[in-house]
Design a protein around this motif. Sequence first.
Motif, PDB file in Angstrom:
ATOM      1  N   SER A 109     -18.196  37.874  29.911  1.00  0.00           N
ATOM      2  CA  SER A 109     -18.672  38.851  30.895  1.00  0.00           C
ATOM      3  C   SER A 109     -18.966  38.192  32.245  1.00  0.00           C
ATOM      4  CB  SER A 109     -19.948  39.549  30.384  1.00  0.00           C
ATOM      5  OG  SER A 109     -21.055  38.651  30.395  1.00  0.00           O
ATOM      6  N   ILE A 110     -18.949  36.847  32.251  1.00  0.00           N
ATOM      7  CA  ILE A 110     -19.174  36.086  33.486  1.00  0.00           C
ATOM      8  C   ILE A 110     -17.817  35.639  34.008  1.00  0.00           C
ATOM      9  CG2 ILE A 110     -20.405  34.146  34.528  1.00  0.00           C
ATOM     10  CD1 ILE A 110     -22.244  36.202  33.181  1.00  0.00           C
ATOM     11  N   SER A 111     -17.459  36.061  35.204  1.00  0.00           N
ATOM     12  CA  SER A 111     -16.095  35.857  35.706  1.00  0.00           C
ATOM     13  C   SER A 111     -15.702  34.386  35.833  1.00  0.00           C
ATOM     14  CB  SER A 111     -15.917  36.553  37.056  1.00  0.00           C
ATOM     15  OG  SER A 111     -16.832  36.030  38.004  1.00  0.00           O
ATOM     16  N   LYS A 112     -16.692  33.510  36.042  1.00  0.00           N
ATOM     17  CA  LYS A 112     -16.345  32.093  36.231  1.00  0.00           C
ATOM     18  C   LYS A 112     -16.119  31.362  34.918  1.00  0.00           C
ATOM     19  CE  LYS A 112     -21.213  30.662  36.641  1.00  0.00           C
ATOM     20  NZ  LYS A 112     -22.201  29.971  37.514  1.00  0.00           N
ATOM     21  N   TYR A 113     -16.340  32.064  33.791  1.00  0.00           N
ATOM     22  CA  TYR A 113     -16.133  31.466  32.472  1.00  0.00           C
ATOM     23  C   TYR A 113     -15.064  32.221  31.696  1.00  0.00           C
ATOM     24  CZ  TYR A 113     -20.671  29.208  33.258  1.00  0.00           C
ATOM     25  OH  TYR A 113     -21.711  28.478  33.773  1.00  0.00           O
ATOM     26  N   HIS A 114     -14.402  31.488  30.804  1.00  0.00           N
ATOM     27  CA  HIS A 114     -13.418  32.129  29.915  1.00  0.00           C
ATOM     28  C   HIS A 114     -13.448  31.445  28.556  1.00  0.00           C
ATOM     29  CE1 HIS A 114      -9.885  33.797  28.150  1.00  0.00           C
ATOM     30  NE2 HIS A 114      -9.233  32.657  28.177  1.00  0.00           N
ATOM     31  N   VAL A 115     -13.688  32.227  27.497  1.00  0.00           N
ATOM     32  CA  VAL A 115     -13.659  31.672  26.137  1.00  0.00           C
ATOM     33  C   VAL A 115     -12.203  31.555  25.710  1.00  0.00           C
ATOM     34  CG1 VAL A 115     -14.323  31.990  23.733  1.00  0.00           C
ATOM     35  CG2 VAL A 115     -15.929  32.612  25.554  1.00  0.00           C
ATOM     36  N   VAL A 116     -11.739  30.315  25.600  1.00  0.00           N
ATOM     37  CA  VAL A 116     -10.342  30.063  25.253  1.00  0.00           C
ATOM     38  C   VAL A 116     -10.100  30.366  23.785  1.00  0.00           C
ATOM     39  CG1 VAL A 116      -8.465  28.392  25.401  1.00  0.00           C
ATOM     40  CG2 VAL A 116     -10.450  28.131  26.856  1.00  0.00           C
ATOM     41  N   ASN A 117     -11.075  29.969  22.937  1.00  0.00           N
ATOM     42  CA  ASN A 117     -10.919  30.144  21.502  1.00  0.00           C
ATOM     43  C   ASN A 117     -12.271  30.075  20.803  1.00  0.00           C
ATOM     44  OD1 ASN A 117      -8.784  30.749  19.730  1.00  0.00           O
ATOM     45  ND2 ASN A 117      -7.604  28.998  20.496  1.00  0.00           N
ATOM     46  N   THR A 118     -12.349  30.685  19.630  1.00  0.00           N
ATOM     47  CA  THR A 118     -13.532  30.555  18.788  1.00  0.00           C
ATOM     48  C   THR A 118     -13.080  30.087  17.413  1.00  0.00           C
ATOM     49  OG1 THR A 118     -13.498  32.833  17.922  1.00  0.00           O
ATOM     50  CG2 THR A 118     -14.671  32.456  20.007  1.00  0.00           C
TER      51      THR A 118
END
Length: 214
Positions: free
Chosen positions: A32-41
Amino acid sequence: MWSNTMTTIPTKICIVEDNFVIKEGYKILIDSISKYHVVNTYTSCEEALDNIESDAPDVVLMDLELPGMSGIEGIGRIKKKLPKANIIVVSLHTDKESVFQSFNAGAAGFMAKAVSYSDLLDGIDEVLQGGAPLSKEISRMVIESFQRNTDSPLSRRETEVLEKLAEGKSYSQIADELFVHRETIKTHIKNIYIKLGVKSKANAIEIGRHNKYI
């Protein structure tokens, strides 16, 4: 016509957590934070290690109690593959041994699993700026360890043995962890009793804590 607008590449984050609800909660929050991206879990270190080089995360959120390989071992293996990755432990296990083993393995921060979402995001920001994010209780533990009494009559190894006794470890467990024979541990404990003037493990632990020897 060229645009002058520069696109900021989001910080890539991986999550290693076997609790589905917690894992998905972190993912939704971070994405939900534009400067972050979860690549994988991932639900295990083994799964993460199979893909960690292609994921190339800037930050890894790591649980310790995982199926198969422990989080502490996983930290060391991830750091070998990606030395620049910032690993933040987020765990229920906040005892002294878990904290210091995590940092020895290469973790950059340690937060209790009860951490608020805002503090978790602050921790990610902090680690990216070169800091070492710690929950309040973890900070207190680290500070207390540096405030240990330097006038202790115990040797470094005796202090180590007494600390492990205080954690509830048996003689055999301590011997295994320190890579020595059980009889060696018994000798250390005998010396601890003599130096502290006590006749029981409980008294040794009590005096050790009271005088900040451990």
